[in-house]
Design a protein around this motif. Sequence first.
Motif, PDB file in Angstrom:
ATOM      1  N   CYS A 126       1.099  -1.295  -0.206  1.00 12.66           N
ATOM      2  CA  CYS A 126       0.010   0.131   0.033  1.00 12.66           C
ATOM      3  C   CYS A 126       0.826   1.344  -0.113  1.00 12.66           C
ATOM      4  O   CYS A 126       1.906   1.265   0.596  1.00 12.66           O
ATOM      5  CB  CYS A 126      -0.933   0.282   1.467  1.00 12.66           C
ATOM      6  N   CYS A 185      -3.874   0.117   0.688  1.00 11.51           N
ATOM      7  CA  CYS A 185      -4.874  -1.241   0.862  1.00 11.51           C
ATOM      8  C   CYS A 185      -6.864  -1.079   1.673  1.00 11.51           C
ATOM      9  O   CYS A 185      -6.878   0.090   1.326  1.00 11.51           O
ATOM     10  CB  CYS A 185      -4.091  -1.458   1.864  1.00 11.51           C
ATOM     11  N   CYS A 229      -6.389   1.397   4.386  1.00  6.37           N
ATOM     12  CA  CYS A 229      -6.768   2.634   4.451  1.00  6.37           C
ATOM     13  C   CYS A 229      -7.846   2.995   3.457  1.00  6.37           C
ATOM     14  O   CYS A 229      -8.345   4.645   4.016  1.00  6.37           O
ATOM     15  CB  CYS A 229      -4.942   2.518   3.184  1.00  6.37           C
ATOM     16  N   CYS A 271       0.810   2.557   3.960  1.00  6.05           N
ATOM     17  CA  CYS A 271       0.904   1.922   5.209  1.00  6.05           C
ATOM     18  C   CYS A 271       1.720   1.515   5.005  1.00  6.05           C
ATOM     19  O   CYS A 271       1.942   0.818   5.544  1.00  6.05           O
ATOM     20  CB  CYS A 271      -0.367   1.973   6.101  1.00  6.05           C
TER      21      CYS A 271
HETATM   22 ZN   LIG Z   1      -2.739   0.898   3.766  1.00  2.00          ZN
END
Ligand SMILES: [Zn+2]
Lengths: 112, 349
Positions: free
Chosen positions: B285, B297, B300, B288
Motif C-alpha cells: 500500500c 490497501c 486505508c 501504509c
Molecule cells: Zn494501507
Amino acid sequence: MTDSQVLNLKVEFGGGLELLFDKKRSHRVALPSPPSSPPDAAKKTPADINFLIHWLKDNLLRERAELFIENGTVRPGILVLVNDTDWELEGEGEYVLQEGDEIVFISTLHGG
Amino acid sequence: MPSKTCALCHSARPILKRPKTGQQICKDCFFKVFETEVHNTITEANLFRTGDRVAIGASGGKDSTVLAYVMKTLNERYGYGLELFLLSIDEGITGYRDDSLETVKRNQEQYDMPLKILSYDELYGWTMDRIVSTIGRKNNCTFCGVFRRQALDRGASALNVDHIVTGHNADDIAETVLMNIMRGDIARLGRCTAICTQGEDTIRRSKPFKYAYEKEIVMYAYFKKLDYFSTECIYSPDAYRGHARAFLKDLEAARPSAIIDIIHSGEAFEVKQEVKATQKLQQTCKRCGYMSSNELCKACTLLEGLERGLSHAVITDRARQKLDAEEPPSQAMRTIPYFNLPRAPGVTS
Ligand SMILES: [Zn+2]
Ligand code: SF4
Ligand SMILES: [Zn+2]
C-alpha cells in the motif's frame, strides 16, 4: 398432583444460553409430571428431556425462544449433557428423567 | 443405543459420541484422541519449526481458549520447541470486547503466556463503537473484518513472531465454503480451506483446528473446565452467515460427516486456485506499507472513507477514484502508521 410427582433437577446453561434464562447459569428446577394423555389416563406419561425442554421454555426462558427451541427440540448447535454424559448416548429427548439428575445445555453457536 | 464401555479402551464408561466417527468414548480417551488429532494435523502439514515464535489469535471465546490450552499441552508433550504468545485485538466494542479481554487476561495467567493487545483505536484512531455510531449497522462487519486482519498482522509483527494460529474449526471452515458457494466466489473457495496461508510478505497463518468439530471443542472446554467467554457481539453478526450456520447445523444433525465432506469439496478447488493466485500481483500500500492488491490497501481505503465522512461511497475502488478527482484527501486526515515487515524467519537480531 402430589409432591411425589415432582422431580427435583439441576439445570445448567452455558455458551451464552444463560443469557436467555435470567442470565443465570445454574437453576434448581422442580419439574411437575407431564399431563397424562386422556385415552390412557391410567398410564403415566414419563417426564423425559423433551418435556423438560418445553417446560423450560414456558417457565424459565425469558427471551428469544427461537434461540433455544426448534421443531420441538433444542435448536441444532446446542449440546445437551445428562449427568455429564452426552445426551446422544442416553436416547436424546426420550431420556426419562430421574430424581436429582443434572442436565446441562451449552450453545456452540457463539463466537470463537 | 448406548454401549457399556468405551470404543477405544474397552473399559471406562463412554461420555461422548464423536460426531466424526460415531464412536462412543470415555473422557480420558476423548482428551487423548482430540489432542492427538490436532497434533497429527500439525505434523502432517508441517506447520512449525523448532524455535518458531507463534502468536495465538485470542478472543477469549471457546475456540481460541481451547487452542491456547491445547497448543501449550502439545508444545510440552511433543517438544515442539515453540515460544507461544497470546495476541488479542481490541475492536473497541463496549460490553463485548472489554469483557472478553478480561477472559484473555485470565488465560494469560492460567497458561503463563505473554499477552499483547492491540486496539483499533490506537492503530486506526477509530473504535468499532464510533464506527457503528457513524456508519450504522449495515457494513460494520466489513470494516471490522478488514481492520482485524491488518491489526493481527501488525500485532504479530510487534511481537516479532513467525506465525499466527487461529481457532477456526471444521464447522467454521465448512460454513465459509458454503458462503463462498452461495456468493459464487469460486476464487476464495479453495483458499478458505487451506490449513496454512502465506502471501508473499505476510506472516504465516494457520488453523490447527481445521479438522476439529465444534462439538468436540465445546465438550473439551466443558470437561476441562476451561474459562471462556461466550456472548455475541452487540453489533449483530451478519444475518447471511447466521443462515449458513443454521443450515450447516441442520445438515450435521442429519449426517455428521457433512462438515468434513463440505471441507473436502472446498479442497477440491484448491489446485485450480493456485494458478489464479499468481495472476493478481501483490504490492504494498502506498500509504501504509501493508500488502495490498491495489494502490491503497483495504484498511486505508475504508479509513479514508470514515475520515471523509463518506464511508459508503469508498467501499469500491471506482467510487474512491471518482472522489479523489472531485476533492483530494486532506493532509490532516488520520492514516495508519507505516507497516514495517517483520524480519524474515530465521534471521535474528
Ligand atoms: Zn494501507
Ligand atoms: S460481529 Fe461484526 S462488528 Fe462484531 S466483532 Fe464480529 S465482525 Fe466485528
Ligand atoms: Zn476409553
